[in-house]
Design an enzyme around this catalytic site. Sequence first.
Site, PDB file in Angstrom:
ATOM      1  N   ILE A  50       0.833  -1.199   0.000  1.00 58.89           N
ATOM      2  CA  ILE A  50       0.000   0.000   0.000  1.00 58.89           C
ATOM      3  C   ILE A  50       0.871   1.254   0.000  1.00 58.89           C
ATOM      4  CG2 ILE A  50      -1.673   1.339   1.349  1.00 58.89           C
ATOM      5  CD1 ILE A  50      -2.814  -1.399   2.280  1.00 58.89           C
ATOM      6  N   SER A  72      12.304  -1.828   5.979  1.00 55.20           N
ATOM      7  CA  SER A  72      12.989  -2.779   5.107  1.00 55.20           C
ATOM      8  C   SER A  72      13.938  -2.046   4.153  1.00 55.20           C
ATOM      9  CB  SER A  72      11.975  -3.592   4.290  1.00 55.20           C
ATOM     10  OG  SER A  72      12.613  -4.280   3.239  1.00 55.20           O
ATOM     11  N   ASN A  75      13.114  -2.876   0.435  1.00 52.85           N
ATOM     12  CA  ASN A  75      11.896  -2.218  -0.056  1.00 52.85           C
ATOM     13  C   ASN A  75      12.101  -0.715  -0.223  1.00 52.85           C
ATOM     14  OD1 ASN A  75      10.666  -4.694  -0.047  1.00 52.85           O
ATOM     15  ND2 ASN A  75       9.325  -4.278   1.684  1.00 52.85           N
ATOM     16  N   LYS A 122       0.553  -6.914   8.366  1.00 53.13           N
ATOM     17  CA  LYS A 122      -0.759  -7.160   7.763  1.00 53.13           C
ATOM     18  C   LYS A 122      -1.148  -8.623   7.628  1.00 53.13           C
ATOM     19  CE  LYS A 122       0.040  -3.210   4.830  1.00 53.13           C
ATOM     20  NZ  LYS A 122       1.215  -3.116   4.057  1.00 53.13           N
ATOM     21  N   SER A 161      -5.861   2.059   7.439  1.00 56.57           N
ATOM     22  CA  SER A 161      -6.326   0.933   8.247  1.00 56.57           C
ATOM     23  C   SER A 161      -6.713  -0.229   7.331  1.00 56.57           C
ATOM     24  CB  SER A 161      -7.493   1.373   9.142  1.00 56.57           C
ATOM     25  OG  SER A 161      -7.813   0.348  10.068  1.00 56.57           O
ATOM     26  N   LYS A 164     -10.443  -5.311   7.977  1.00 56.09           N
ATOM     27  CA  LYS A 164     -10.413  -6.286   9.073  1.00 56.09           C
ATOM     28  C   LYS A 164     -10.568  -5.634  10.447  1.00 56.09           C
ATOM     29  CE  LYS A 164      -7.732  -9.367   6.221  1.00 56.09           C
ATOM     30  NZ  LYS A 164      -7.973  -8.543   5.019  1.00 56.09           N
TER      31      LYS A 164
END
Length: 198
Positions: A50, A72, A75, A122, A161, A164
């Site tokens: 995201i 990371s 990343n 996540k 968010s 979930k």
Amino acid sequence: VVGGRSNVNELKEGAIEELLGREPVSRDWTGIRAGLASRRVLITGGGGSIGSELCRQVARLGVERLAVLELSEFNLYKVEQELRVEFLVVDPILGDCGDAATLERVFSRVKPEAVFHAAAFKHVPLLQHQVREAVRNNLLATQTLALAADRHGVHNFVLVSTDKAVNPSSVMGATKRAAEIYCQSFAQQSKTHFITVR
């Protein structure tokens, strides 16, 4: 068709919007651009799925400075290399958004006017057995970041968010819902405008 009740030539072209069950949401790109153009923006978790897409979208809007805080190294390197090819100079920052000392350094140097908080754990099944880390990263880091944003006078704080968090049935959902509740509550005493998106 398989059951023999219809022919292939009776099939019609479908649109993805027909599967939504509601009207599609259209973005007001003019308003979004007006809100972010020439602003200093910090995106946490900018190397994630995201977060990296947020970086791409925000970079297209003509921001003055885009700082990307990512835990990371790989990343962070990937998203920096991608954004440098097409967009503005990106400010890559390797660090943990739950570390108050790191945030103090980042906020003092970058002076962000908007924060998009996309950093989170996540993976639902993995987090079921990693409760401490889920709480530390998804809830406590959000709290630390929100406090820093308030202290440094950030205009807007967007918490990314998850669906979930609605009636959570998992550790991941519960930690993200708790982060939402914290931001909603903290907004009552802060000059920073807190927004939660799912």
